[in-house]
Design an enzyme around this catalytic site. Structure first.
Site, PDB file in Angstrom:
ATOM      1  N   ALA A 135      39.473  41.484  44.282  1.00 55.61           N
ATOM      2  CA  ALA A 135      38.242  42.013  44.856  1.00 55.61           C
ATOM      3  C   ALA A 135      37.136  41.778  43.839  1.00 55.61           C
ATOM      4  O   ALA A 135      37.400  41.638  42.641  1.00 55.61           O
ATOM      5  CB  ALA A 135      38.401  43.498  45.135  1.00 55.61           C
TER       6      ALA A 135
ATOM      7  N   GLY B  38      43.371  41.828  44.633  1.00 53.85           N
ATOM      8  CA  GLY B  38      43.173  41.611  46.064  1.00 53.85           C
ATOM      9  C   GLY B  38      43.547  40.200  46.497  1.00 53.85           C
ATOM     10  O   GLY B  38      43.866  39.970  47.663  1.00 53.85           O
TER      11      GLY B  38
ATOM     12  N   GLU C   8      47.203  40.351  47.017  1.00 51.91           N
ATOM     13  CA  GLU C   8      47.389  41.118  48.262  1.00 51.91           C
ATOM     14  C   GLU C   8      47.041  40.263  49.480  1.00 51.91           C
ATOM     15  O   GLU C   8      47.709  40.332  50.508  1.00 51.91           O
ATOM     16  CB  GLU C   8      46.527  42.390  48.218  1.00 51.91           C
ATOM     17  CG  GLU C   8      47.056  43.394  47.196  1.00 51.91           C
ATOM     18  CD  GLU C   8      46.109  44.555  46.936  1.00 51.91           C
ATOM     19  OE1 GLU C   8      44.902  44.303  46.736  1.00 51.91           O
ATOM     20  OE2 GLU C   8      46.570  45.706  46.934  1.00 51.91           O
TER      21      GLU C   8
ATOM     22  N   GLU D 265      44.992  45.407  38.535  1.00 56.06           N
ATOM     23  CA  GLU D 265      44.006  46.467  38.769  1.00 56.06           C
ATOM     24  C   GLU D 265      44.036  47.547  37.690  1.00 56.06           C
ATOM     25  O   GLU D 265      43.012  48.097  37.302  1.00 56.06           O
ATOM     26  CB  GLU D 265      44.240  47.123  40.144  1.00 56.06           C
ATOM     27  CG  GLU D 265      43.876  46.247  41.330  1.00 56.06           C
ATOM     28  CD  GLU D 265      45.032  45.381  41.839  1.00 56.06           C
ATOM     29  OE1 GLU D 265      46.003  45.164  41.080  1.00 56.06           O
ATOM     30  OE2 GLU D 265      44.955  44.921  42.993  1.00 56.06           O
TER      31      GLU D 265
HETATM   32  N1  CO8 Z   1      35.355  39.946  40.413  1.00 56.12           N
HETATM   33  C1  CO8 Z   1      34.121  39.487  40.102  1.00 56.12           C
HETATM   34  N2  CO8 Z   1      33.903  38.377  39.384  1.00 56.12           N
HETATM   35  C2  CO8 Z   1      34.983  37.703  38.959  1.00 56.12           C
HETATM   36  C3  CO8 Z   1      36.293  38.121  39.247  1.00 56.12           C
HETATM   37  C4  CO8 Z   1      36.463  39.306  40.014  1.00 56.12           C
HETATM   38  N3  CO8 Z   1      37.668  39.773  40.372  1.00 56.12           N
HETATM   39  N4  CO8 Z   1      37.158  37.263  38.679  1.00 56.12           N
HETATM   40  C5  CO8 Z   1      36.402  36.317  38.061  1.00 56.12           C
HETATM   41  N5  CO8 Z   1      35.093  36.591  38.223  1.00 56.12           N
HETATM   42  C6  CO8 Z   1      33.947  35.835  37.720  1.00 56.12           C
HETATM   43  C7  CO8 Z   1      33.710  36.115  36.237  1.00 56.12           C
HETATM   44  O1  CO8 Z   1      32.992  37.310  36.064  1.00 56.12           O
HETATM   45  C8  CO8 Z   1      32.940  34.883  35.833  1.00 56.12           C
HETATM   46  O2  CO8 Z   1      31.611  35.033  36.260  1.00 56.12           O
HETATM   47  P1  CO8 Z   1      30.406  34.607  35.260  1.00 56.12           P
HETATM   48  O3  CO8 Z   1      30.547  33.124  35.130  1.00 56.12           O
HETATM   49  O4  CO8 Z   1      29.186  35.010  36.032  1.00 56.12           O
HETATM   50  O5  CO8 Z   1      30.631  35.325  33.983  1.00 56.12           O
HETATM   51  C9  CO8 Z   1      33.567  33.778  36.715  1.00 56.12           C
HETATM   52  O6  CO8 Z   1      34.208  34.455  37.776  1.00 56.12           O
HETATM   53  C10 CO8 Z   1      34.614  32.968  35.985  1.00 56.12           C
HETATM   54  O7  CO8 Z   1      35.544  33.858  35.424  1.00 56.12           O
HETATM   55  P2  CO8 Z   1      36.098  33.717  33.928  1.00 56.12           P
HETATM   56  O8  CO8 Z   1      35.064  33.142  33.050  1.00 56.12           O
HETATM   57  O9  CO8 Z   1      36.701  35.026  33.535  1.00 56.12           O
HETATM   58  O10 CO8 Z   1      37.222  32.602  34.193  1.00 56.12           O
HETATM   59  P3  CO8 Z   1      38.585  32.370  33.442  1.00 56.12           P
HETATM   60  O11 CO8 Z   1      39.174  31.147  34.033  1.00 56.12           O
HETATM   61  O12 CO8 Z   1      38.397  32.433  31.956  1.00 56.12           O
HETATM   62  O13 CO8 Z   1      39.515  33.656  33.841  1.00 56.12           O
HETATM   63  C11 CO8 Z   1      40.531  35.194  35.392  1.00 56.12           C
HETATM   64  C12 CO8 Z   1      39.923  33.790  35.172  1.00 56.12           C
HETATM   65  C13 CO8 Z   1      41.796  35.360  34.544  1.00 56.12           C
HETATM   66  C14 CO8 Z   1      40.864  35.280  36.858  1.00 56.12           C
HETATM   67  C15 CO8 Z   1      39.497  36.282  34.972  1.00 56.12           C
HETATM   68  O14 CO8 Z   1      38.255  35.972  35.574  1.00 56.12           O
HETATM   69  C16 CO8 Z   1      39.888  37.665  35.417  1.00 56.12           C
HETATM   70  O15 CO8 Z   1      40.664  38.320  34.740  1.00 56.12           O
HETATM   71  N6  CO8 Z   1      39.338  38.143  36.570  1.00 56.12           N
HETATM   72  C17 CO8 Z   1      39.569  39.472  37.047  1.00 56.12           C
HETATM   73  C18 CO8 Z   1      40.942  39.605  37.673  1.00 56.12           C
HETATM   74  C19 CO8 Z   1      41.165  41.004  38.169  1.00 56.12           C
HETATM   75  O16 CO8 Z   1      41.136  41.971  37.425  1.00 56.12           O
HETATM   76  N7  CO8 Z   1      41.388  41.139  39.490  1.00 56.12           N
HETATM   77  C20 CO8 Z   1      41.594  42.412  40.112  1.00 56.12           C
HETATM   78  C21 CO8 Z   1      40.292  42.959  40.618  1.00 56.12           C
HETATM   79  S1  CO8 Z   1      40.442  44.575  41.281  1.00 56.12           S
HETATM   80  C22 CO8 Z   1      41.091  44.323  42.820  1.00 56.12           C
HETATM   81  O17 CO8 Z   1      41.376  43.223  43.234  1.00 56.12           O
HETATM   82  C23 CO8 Z   1      41.304  45.549  43.617  1.00 56.12           C
HETATM   83  C24 CO8 Z   1      41.751  45.195  45.028  1.00 56.12           C
HETATM   84  C25 CO8 Z   1      41.711  46.416  45.878  1.00 56.12           C
HETATM   85  C26 CO8 Z   1      41.632  46.094  47.358  1.00 56.12           C
HETATM   86  C27 CO8 Z   1      40.267  45.940  47.871  1.00 56.12           C
HETATM   87  C28 CO8 Z   1      39.726  47.235  48.405  1.00 56.12           C
HETATM   88  C29 CO8 Z   1      38.224  47.242  48.501  1.00 56.12           C
END
Ligand code: CO8
Length: 256
Positions: free
Chosen positions: A64, A107, A110, A130
């Protein structure tokens, strides 16, 4: 360009592509609305017999959109009613194949688990991270993952937030097939194409009975199976399929 693209690459097959490459295909509100609309439409489209859902080479979906949730309060999250958007995907009567390259996290994992078949690239990663941002799975992760891999693997993944590789996911029953990264989409499309060539009423009954039966007591689930099995004997495709076998020819299914 739209954040969700819908194409018809092969006969009977729709391809739904999440298109937010700069955000690792994070599922913002707009993407979720578009996905819900796409799956609702494709579920009703008679000519669509199977759906492939994918992202890009780097990410299926990295969860998400954290930036859209960071400041939200509990009642705001409740009022977003996002479960209705997920339900639209879960309710799609056609088989859905997730073609996963790169990250399928939170998400995104999921979302992949809403599919019926998961084709993963060797470099794919699945995880429920998460907990690392102070929350827990909220779109079925605690339940669908546990049903797929069992309590102990699910607890490990959800409590540590540590992702697993495609091979590990395969070994624990979280994916259907692992292929080289470059072959993921084509493999998923070929599988969709072969399902699209099957008798569609039987296909839809198999999906419905398998999913409903998983949540029912065995005797009820077996009854569901029996009734659906019997119902298929009222379809022209059953007559055609069996007649074609007897006459040693290829069947021509009509979806009736
Ligand atoms: N949300 C928002 N932005 C994101 C997300 C995310 N989940 N993942 C990546 N991005 C963005 C980064 O902020 C970055 O943006 P910017 O260039 O503006 O800084 C861009 O994407 C590229 O990301 P990275 O530079 O971090 O890229 P990497 O290749 O180095 O890393 C990763 C990729 C490992 C995927 C890393 O981005 C990461 O850890 N992302 C977050 C993963 C995460 O925690 N996911 C869980 C989110 S919570 C969730 O899913 C709850 C679900 C609940 C159900 C929904 C109910 C409403």
């Amino acid at each position: 360009m739209s954040e969700v693209l819908v194409e018809r690459p092969r006969d009977g097959v729709a391809l739904v592509r999440i298109n937010r490459p700069d955000a690792r295909n994070a599922l913002n509100g707009r993407v979720r609305v578009l996905l819900a609309e796409a799956f609702t439409d494709l579920g009703k489209a008679a000519e669509v017999r199977a759906v492939v859902l994918t992202g890009d080479q780097n990410a299926f979906a990295a969860g998400a959109d954290i930036k859209e949730m960071a400041e939200a309060g509990a009642s705001e999250m409740l009022l977003r009613q996002t479960h209705l958007l997920w339900q639209a995907i879960a309710a799609c009567p056609k088989p859905v194949i997730a073609a996963v390259n790169g990250f399928a996290l939170g998400g995104g994992c999921e979302l992949a688990m809403h599919a019926d078949i998961i084709v993963a690239g060797e470099g794919a990663q699945f995880g429920q991270p998460e907990i690392r941002v102070g929350i827990m799975p909220g779109a079925g992760g605690t339940q669908r993952l546990t049903r797929a891999v069992g309590k102990f693997k699910a607890m490990m993944m959800i409590l540590t937030g540590k992702p697993v590789s495609a091979r590990e996911a395969d070994a624990m029953g979280l994916v259907s097939q692992v292929v080289p990264d470059a072959e993921v989409l084509d493999t998923a499309l070929k599988t969709a194409e072969s399902i699209a060539a099957m008798p569609p009423v039987a296909v839809m009954q198999i999906k419905e009975v398998l999913l409903a039966g998983m949540d029912a007591p065995l005797a009820t689930a077996l009854m569901l199976e029996r009734k659906a099995f019997q119902l298929l004997f009222d379809t022209r495709d059953q007559k055609e399929g069996m007649q074609a076998f007897i006459e040693k020819r290829k069947p021509k299914y009509e979806g009736k």
